[in-house]
Design an enzyme around this catalytic site. Structure first.
Site, mmCIF file in Angstrom:
data_model
loop_
_atom_site.group_PDB
_atom_site.id
_atom_site.type_symbol
_atom_site.label_atom_id
_atom_site.label_comp_id
_atom_site.label_asym_id
_atom_site.label_seq_id
_atom_site.Cartn_x
_atom_site.Cartn_y
_atom_site.Cartn_z
ATOM 1 N N CYS A 27 -9.104 35.625 60.855
ATOM 2 C CA CYS A 27 -7.948 35.040 60.173
ATOM 3 C C CYS A 27 -8.327 33.691 59.568
ATOM 4 C CB CYS A 27 -6.803 34.840 61.149
ATOM 5 S SG CYS A 27 -5.932 36.342 61.627
ATOM 6 N N CYS A 44 -3.439 33.470 66.465
ATOM 7 C CA CYS A 44 -3.715 32.194 65.802
ATOM 8 C C CYS A 44 -2.766 31.096 66.272
ATOM 9 C CB CYS A 44 -3.673 32.370 64.291
ATOM 10 S SG CYS A 44 -5.104 33.307 63.716
ATOM 11 N N CYS A 102 -0.404 34.507 62.948
ATOM 12 C CA CYS A 102 -0.222 35.623 63.877
ATOM 13 C C CYS A 102 -0.229 35.080 65.317
ATOM 14 C CB CYS A 102 -1.318 36.672 63.680
ATOM 15 S SG CYS A 102 -2.948 36.149 64.273
ATOM 16 N N ASN A 111 -9.231 33.783 55.276
ATOM 17 C CA ASN A 111 -9.563 34.974 56.058
ATOM 18 C C ASN A 111 -10.845 35.612 55.555
ATOM 19 O OD1 ASN A 111 -7.981 35.632 53.749
ATOM 20 N ND2 ASN A 111 -7.349 37.587 54.629
ATOM 21 N N VAL A 112 -11.604 36.161 56.501
ATOM 22 C CA VAL A 112 -12.887 36.810 56.219
ATOM 23 C C VAL A 112 -12.873 38.152 56.937
ATOM 24 C CG1 VAL A 112 -15.397 36.641 56.411
ATOM 25 C CG2 VAL A 112 -14.038 34.558 56.051
ATOM 26 N N GLU A 113 -12.674 39.233 56.163
ATOM 27 C CA GLU A 113 -12.522 40.559 56.759
ATOM 28 C C GLU A 113 -13.873 41.240 56.989
ATOM 29 O OE1 GLU A 113 -9.588 42.532 54.285
ATOM 30 O OE2 GLU A 113 -7.989 41.282 55.146
ATOM 31 N N GLU A 147 -6.874 30.942 60.012
ATOM 32 C CA GLU A 147 -6.783 29.884 61.025
ATOM 33 C C GLU A 147 -8.053 29.826 61.869
ATOM 34 O OE1 GLU A 147 -4.683 32.280 60.381
ATOM 35 O OE2 GLU A 147 -2.602 31.641 60.475
HETATM 36 N N1 THU Z 1 -4.305 36.951 58.516
HETATM 37 C C1 THU Z 1 -4.622 35.626 58.594
HETATM 38 O O1 THU Z 1 -5.592 35.181 57.972
HETATM 39 N N2 THU Z 1 -3.887 34.829 59.382
HETATM 40 C C2 THU Z 1 -2.809 35.242 60.103
HETATM 41 O O2 THU Z 1 -2.261 34.469 60.871
HETATM 42 C C3 THU Z 1 -2.289 36.599 59.920
HETATM 43 C C4 THU Z 1 -3.191 37.540 59.225
HETATM 44 C C5 THU Z 1 -5.133 37.839 57.721
HETATM 45 C C6 THU Z 1 -5.964 38.785 58.531
HETATM 46 C C7 THU Z 1 -6.248 39.875 57.528
HETATM 47 O O3 THU Z 1 -7.413 39.524 56.808
HETATM 48 C C8 THU Z 1 -5.058 39.840 56.592
HETATM 49 O O4 THU Z 1 -4.355 38.651 56.882
HETATM 50 C C9 THU Z 1 -4.120 41.034 56.753
HETATM 51 O O5 THU Z 1 -3.719 41.152 58.086
#
Ligand code: THU
Length: 137
Positions: free
Chosen positions: A60, A96, A93, A49-51, A62
């Site tokens: 996410c 994804c 999620c 994940n890259v926020e 994925e």
């Molecule tokens: N996140 C994912 O990388 N994949 C998912 O399927 C669910 C959520 C990440 C997004 C965010 O950076 C962190 O989890 C908290 O929601």
């Protein structure tokens, strides 16, 4: 070549996901997420994940893995595992799941809390390429 699910080394795939999670950029949630997939040519692709300061545009794990699929030769996902940086199983999620369905289809296997399940169970009655005029791309 298409790899059958029974030849997927889930221990390796889970470890790849945990390793990818270490590379996450997650200063806002603090949750490191890694995704790893076996592709239909046998290679493994990963993502993290890259926020973003604009929270809603964060990516996410994925999502970045989908990019890696395309950037490293294309093909299809055969089996997917998602893990936190601490090794906990995480489910994709909703958004994804749609991504995985697009690039893996209904038979793509997913590591879930109730065992290895195909995408048709993880995203039942999915909207997909077949619902578009002409069956999609
Ligand atoms: N996140 C994912 O990388 N994949 C998912 O399927 C669910 C959520 C990440 C997004 C965010 O950076 C962190 O989890 C908290 O929601």
């Amino acid at each position: 070549m298409t790899l059958a699910g029974d030849v997927v080394d889930w221990a390796v795939l889970r470890a790849e996901a945990v390793q990818a999670a270490q590379l996450a950029y997650c200063p806002y949630s603090g949750l490191r997420v890694g995704a790893a997939a076996v592709c239909d040519d046998g290679r493994i692709v990963t993502g993290c994940n890259v926020e973003n300061a604009a929270y809603g545009v964060g990516l996410c794990a994925e999502c970045t893995m989908a990019g890696q699929l395309r950037l490293t030769g294309g093909g299809r996902f055969v089996a997917v595992a998602c893990r936190s940086g601490r090794g906990e199983l995480l489910m994709p999620c909703g958004r994804c799941r749609q991504l995985l369905y697009e690039l893996g289809g209904p038979d793509c296997l997913v590591d879930t809390p109730t065992g290895i399940l195909p995408m048709r169970h993880v995203l039942p009655d999915a909207f997909g390429p077949a619902n578009l005029p002409g069956g999609g791309a």
